[in-house]
Enzyme design. Structure first.
Site, mmCIF file in Angstrom:
data_model
loop_
_atom_site.group_PDB
_atom_site.id
_atom_site.type_symbol
_atom_site.label_atom_id
_atom_site.label_comp_id
_atom_site.label_asym_id
_atom_site.label_seq_id
_atom_site.Cartn_x
_atom_site.Cartn_y
_atom_site.Cartn_z
ATOM 1 N N LYS A 13 0.432 -1.012 -0.095
ATOM 2 C CA LYS A 13 -0.213 0.467 0.305
ATOM 3 C C LYS A 13 0.722 1.255 0.367
ATOM 4 O O LYS A 13 0.555 2.413 -0.811
ATOM 5 C CB LYS A 13 -1.121 -0.157 1.200
ATOM 6 C CG LYS A 13 -2.137 -1.011 0.878
ATOM 7 C CD LYS A 13 -2.649 -1.297 2.207
ATOM 8 C CE LYS A 13 -2.213 -1.558 4.316
ATOM 9 N NZ LYS A 13 -1.411 -2.500 3.666
ATOM 10 N N ARG A 88 -9.898 1.330 8.896
ATOM 11 C CA ARG A 88 -8.786 0.175 9.560
ATOM 12 C C ARG A 88 -10.290 -1.178 9.957
ATOM 13 O O ARG A 88 -9.883 -2.063 10.503
ATOM 14 C CB ARG A 88 -8.005 0.366 10.282
ATOM 15 C CG ARG A 88 -6.895 -1.046 10.664
ATOM 16 C CD ARG A 88 -5.675 -0.647 9.446
ATOM 17 N NE ARG A 88 -4.923 -0.923 9.708
ATOM 18 C CZ ARG A 88 -3.615 -0.156 9.487
ATOM 19 N NH1 ARG A 88 -3.815 0.652 8.915
ATOM 20 N NH2 ARG A 88 -2.625 -0.816 9.798
ATOM 21 N N ARG A 127 11.545 -5.304 5.081
ATOM 22 C CA ARG A 127 11.300 -3.545 4.198
ATOM 23 C C ARG A 127 12.388 -3.064 5.145
ATOM 24 O O ARG A 127 12.640 -3.089 5.983
ATOM 25 C CB ARG A 127 10.326 -3.511 5.052
ATOM 26 C CG ARG A 127 9.982 -2.123 4.981
ATOM 27 C CD ARG A 127 8.510 -1.786 4.547
ATOM 28 N NE ARG A 127 7.624 -2.399 6.339
ATOM 29 C CZ ARG A 127 6.108 -2.039 6.082
ATOM 30 N NH1 ARG A 127 5.459 -1.994 5.716
ATOM 31 N NH2 ARG A 127 5.881 -2.953 7.208
ATOM 32 N N ARG A 159 10.850 -1.398 10.678
ATOM 33 C CA ARG A 159 10.426 -1.108 11.740
ATOM 34 C C ARG A 159 10.196 -1.811 12.817
ATOM 35 O O ARG A 159 10.662 -2.805 12.328
ATOM 36 C CB ARG A 159 8.914 -1.176 11.128
ATOM 37 C CG ARG A 159 8.517 0.209 9.918
ATOM 38 C CD ARG A 159 7.133 0.425 9.550
ATOM 39 N NE ARG A 159 6.392 -0.456 9.740
ATOM 40 C CZ ARG A 159 5.584 -0.304 8.881
ATOM 41 N NH1 ARG A 159 4.771 0.460 7.811
ATOM 42 N NH2 ARG A 159 3.546 -0.862 9.351
ATOM 43 N N ARG A 170 -0.241 -8.937 13.123
ATOM 44 C CA ARG A 170 -0.905 -7.784 12.532
ATOM 45 C C ARG A 170 -1.663 -9.012 11.593
ATOM 46 O O ARG A 170 -2.538 -8.160 11.001
ATOM 47 C CB ARG A 170 0.043 -7.107 11.752
ATOM 48 C CG ARG A 170 0.669 -5.843 12.554
ATOM 49 C CD ARG A 170 2.061 -5.362 12.295
ATOM 50 N NE ARG A 170 2.327 -4.775 10.683
ATOM 51 C CZ ARG A 170 3.460 -4.884 10.110
ATOM 52 N NH1 ARG A 170 4.266 -4.885 10.562
ATOM 53 N NH2 ARG A 170 3.165 -3.749 9.353
HETATM 54 P P1 AP5 Z 1 5.044 -1.963 1.363
HETATM 55 O O1 AP5 Z 1 4.267 -1.030 0.416
HETATM 56 O O2 AP5 Z 1 5.180 -1.089 3.408
HETATM 57 O O3 AP5 Z 1 3.983 -2.003 2.265
HETATM 58 P P2 AP5 Z 1 1.831 -1.507 2.984
HETATM 59 O O4 AP5 Z 1 0.964 -2.847 2.373
HETATM 60 O O5 AP5 Z 1 2.251 -0.628 3.217
HETATM 61 O O6 AP5 Z 1 2.342 -2.321 4.758
HETATM 62 P P3 AP5 Z 1 2.583 -1.623 6.224
HETATM 63 O O7 AP5 Z 1 3.732 -2.722 7.033
HETATM 64 O O8 AP5 Z 1 2.967 -0.363 6.128
HETATM 65 O O9 AP5 Z 1 0.939 -1.638 6.210
HETATM 66 P P4 AP5 Z 1 0.312 -2.115 7.647
HETATM 67 O O10 AP5 Z 1 -1.463 -1.256 7.355
HETATM 68 O O11 AP5 Z 1 0.540 -3.034 8.721
HETATM 69 O O12 AP5 Z 1 0.574 -0.600 8.543
HETATM 70 P P5 AP5 Z 1 0.538 0.847 8.945
HETATM 71 O O13 AP5 Z 1 1.585 1.924 8.572
HETATM 72 O O14 AP5 Z 1 -0.679 1.366 8.016
HETATM 73 O O15 AP5 Z 1 5.188 -2.860 1.139
HETATM 74 C C1 AP5 Z 1 6.469 -3.809 2.299
HETATM 75 C C2 AP5 Z 1 7.722 -3.870 1.262
HETATM 76 O O16 AP5 Z 1 7.414 -4.810 0.088
HETATM 77 C C3 AP5 Z 1 8.555 -2.921 1.342
HETATM 78 O O17 AP5 Z 1 9.808 -3.790 1.589
HETATM 79 C C4 AP5 Z 1 8.138 -2.782 -0.727
HETATM 80 O O18 AP5 Z 1 10.053 -3.159 -0.782
HETATM 81 C C5 AP5 Z 1 8.140 -4.831 -1.234
HETATM 82 N N1 AP5 Z 1 7.157 -5.388 -1.795
HETATM 83 C C6 AP5 Z 1 6.013 -3.866 -1.869
HETATM 84 N N2 AP5 Z 1 5.710 -4.105 -3.213
HETATM 85 C C7 AP5 Z 1 6.878 -4.529 -4.057
HETATM 86 C C8 AP5 Z 1 6.311 -5.628 -5.628
HETATM 87 N N3 AP5 Z 1 5.380 -6.190 -5.853
HETATM 88 N N4 AP5 Z 1 7.362 -6.726 -4.680
HETATM 89 C C9 AP5 Z 1 8.076 -7.028 -4.044
HETATM 90 N N5 AP5 Z 1 8.196 -6.142 -3.175
HETATM 91 C C10 AP5 Z 1 6.907 -5.615 -2.760
HETATM 92 O O19 AP5 Z 1 -0.306 0.665 10.439
HETATM 93 C C11 AP5 Z 1 1.229 0.775 11.204
HETATM 94 C C12 AP5 Z 1 0.199 0.051 12.718
HETATM 95 O O20 AP5 Z 1 -0.607 2.021 12.697
HETATM 96 C C13 AP5 Z 1 -0.668 -0.427 12.765
HETATM 97 O O21 AP5 Z 1 -0.358 -2.042 13.053
HETATM 98 C C14 AP5 Z 1 -1.491 0.219 13.830
HETATM 99 O O22 AP5 Z 1 -1.481 -0.003 14.894
HETATM 100 C C15 AP5 Z 1 -1.456 1.826 13.585
HETATM 101 N N6 AP5 Z 1 -2.935 2.295 12.245
HETATM 102 C C16 AP5 Z 1 -1.832 2.984 11.054
HETATM 103 N N7 AP5 Z 1 -3.572 3.006 11.141
HETATM 104 C C17 AP5 Z 1 -4.857 2.870 11.508
HETATM 105 C C18 AP5 Z 1 -5.547 3.081 11.706
HETATM 106 N N8 AP5 Z 1 -6.629 3.406 10.501
HETATM 107 N N9 AP5 Z 1 -6.450 2.300 12.846
HETATM 108 C C19 AP5 Z 1 -6.142 1.760 14.284
HETATM 109 N N10 AP5 Z 1 -4.268 1.827 13.788
HETATM 110 C C20 AP5 Z 1 -3.783 2.360 13.065
#
Ligand code: AP5
Length: 216
Positions: A13, A88, A127, A159, A170
């Site tokens: 994402k 979420r 990552r 991270r 997660r």
């Molecule tokens: P990446 O693009 O970083 O993946 P992502 O989907 O963004 O994964 P996240 O872990 O950031 O999502 P998340 O939803 O768990 O975390 P968030 O920060 O929102 O890609 C991952 C890896 O793959 C990278 O190394 C990239 O280079 C590689 N990659 C990408 N595409 C590729 C491809 N096509 N081929 C190969 N490699 C590839 O949330 C973190 C925390 O914040 C949550 O756990 C929660 O505690 C809190 N939080 C955030 N939002 C909320 C909410 N709305 N409500 C409550 N708590 C929240």
């Protein structure tokens, strides 16, 4: 255009959000990024969020929704935005709908990035994120042998919530709380899904092709 990205942790994402938002000239709003910036800046919001994030749990809705309302009220988000990581759960989605209705607006499209669990674990374990520009890298897929960002020279870090046991939790939280959004938005008639495996550029092309019918 008002877009939401949905998909499990590691679906790509954040990676796709940076390219899609720049292509559509709309701000990318990532709740995870905003929380992490607040944690590292030591703010009150960061203090409230940190424990939940470290465990891989969702930050409570009242904290998250207030933060999103503030961000969406900023001038640059008035005519469009791309939300990464929000909503979420169904209560957040219902609140977003009401919030936008207050501003005579609505979501145009929700893009689901579809990947399987094995790929997610492989992606998250490698990552790295730039501490200066936020660019996301992968040690294997991007052949990153040092911890320096090729874009800006910043330092790359891993991270805290990418430890294997936290990743597994997660994924459970995603299945229980976030996956129901897929049918929620399918019923609203604004869900499109794409295969998010394969090279990053190909996924971006698929994403833009899927969004095109929803563009003005
Ligand atoms: P990446 O693009 O970083 O993946 P992502 O989907 O963004 O994964 P996240 O872990 O950031 O999502 P998340 O939803 O768990 O975390 P968030 O920060 O929102 O890609 C991952 C890896 O793959 C990278 O190394 C990239 O280079 C590689 N990659 C990408 N595409 C590729 C491809 N096509 N081929 C190969 N490699 C590839 O949330 C973190 C925390 O914040 C949550 O756990 C929660 O505690 C809190 N939080 C955030 N939002 C909320 C909410 N709305 N409500 C409550 N708590 C929240």
């Amino acid at each position: 255009m008002r877009v939401v990205l949905v998909g499990p942790p590691g679906a790509g994402k954040g990676t796709q959000a940076q390219f899609i938002a720049s292509h559509l000239s709309i701000p990318k709003i990532s709740t995870g990024d905003i929380f992490r910036a607040n944690v590292s800046g030591g703010s009150e919001l960061g203090r409230k969020a940190k424990g939940y994030m470290d465990r891989g749990d969702l930050v409570p809705d009242e904290v998250t929704i207030a933060m999103v309302r503030d961000r969406l009220s900023e001038d640059d988000a008035r005519d469009g935005f791309l939300l990464d990581g929000f909503p979420r759960n169904v209560p957040q989605a219902e609140t977003l709908k009401k919030m936008l209705a207050e501003w005579d607006a609505r979501l145009d499209v929700v893009l689901e990035l579809v990947v399987d669990e094995e790929e997610v674990v492989r992606r998250l374990s490698g990552r790295r994120t730039c501490d200066t520009c936020g660019r996301i890298w992968h040690v294997v897929f991007d052949d990153k042998r040092d911890d320096v960002c090729d874009d800006c020279g910043g330092r790359l870090y891993q991270r805290d919530d990418d430890r294997e046991e936290v990743v597994r939790h997660r994924l459970e939280v995603y299945q229980e709380q976030t996956a129901p959004l897929v049918s929620f938005y399918a019923e609203e008639g604004i869900l499109v899904g794409i295969d998010a495996t394969g090279p990053v550029e190909e996924v971006t092309e698929r994403a833009l092709a899927a969004l095109r019918p929803f563009m003005d």
